[in-house]
Design a protein around this motif. Structure first.
Motif, short mmCIF file in Angstrom:
data_model
loop_
_atom_site.label_atom_id
_atom_site.label_comp_id
_atom_site.label_asym_id
_atom_site.label_seq_id
_atom_site.Cartn_x
_atom_site.Cartn_y
_atom_site.Cartn_z
N MET A 1 11.07 8.33 -2.28
CA MET A 1 9.75 7.60 -2.42
C MET A 1 8.81 8.35 -2.45
O MET A 1 8.60 9.70 -2.01
CB MET A 1 9.36 6.64 -1.29
N GLU B 1 4.21 3.74 -0.40
CA GLU B 1 4.27 2.25 -0.66
C GLU B 1 5.36 1.63 0.26
O GLU B 1 6.60 2.14 0.13
CB GLU B 1 4.35 1.98 -2.10
N ALA C 1 8.25 -1.41 0.76
CA ALA C 1 9.12 -2.43 -0.06
C ALA C 1 8.63 -3.69 0.56
O ALA C 1 8.73 -3.90 1.80
CB ALA C 1 10.17 -2.04 -0.32
N GLN D 1 11.93 -9.68 -1.17
CA GLN D 1 11.72 -10.74 -2.00
C GLN D 1 11.95 -12.26 -1.08
O GLN D 1 12.82 -12.21 -0.16
CB GLN D 1 12.79 -10.84 -2.80
#
Length: 98
Positions: A1, A92, A94, A97
């Motif tokens: 990352m 950042e 994740a 979804q």
């Protein structure tokens, strides 16, 4: 990352001074090493949070002691009631979804 270097400043300003504050708040030149910057205002226009992303901590530190930044802060001073700031490292997250 990918890791980010972030400077966050939150200011409380005098009521009714947002337009004047904004004129002095934006730097006249683009700071070397700054990748992106965001500004967020409270509904009442009395609190502003600025978030800037930097290449390195050293680039941010260099800007903070520069003459253009000193002049910018002097221009903002009449409008600022309170100021909090800090430098952070992060990444950042994740978002799952749905």
């Amino acid at each position: 990352m990918e890791e980010y270097f972030v400077w966050v400043t939150t200011r409380r300003i005098r009521p009714g001074t947002l337009a004047d504050f904004e004129k002095t708040w934006r730097p006249a030149t683009h700071p070397h090493g700054m990748r992106r910057a965001f500004a967020y205002w409270s509904d009442d226009g009395q609190q502003i949070t600025g978030v800037s992303f930097w290449d390195t901590k050293e680039a941010c530190d260099s800007w903070r002691v520069s003459e253009p930044e000193t002049q910018r802060r002097a221009g903002m001073a009449p409008y600022v009631v309170e100021e909090r700031e800090g430098f952070y490292r992060g990444r950042e997250l994740a978002v799952p979804q749905r």
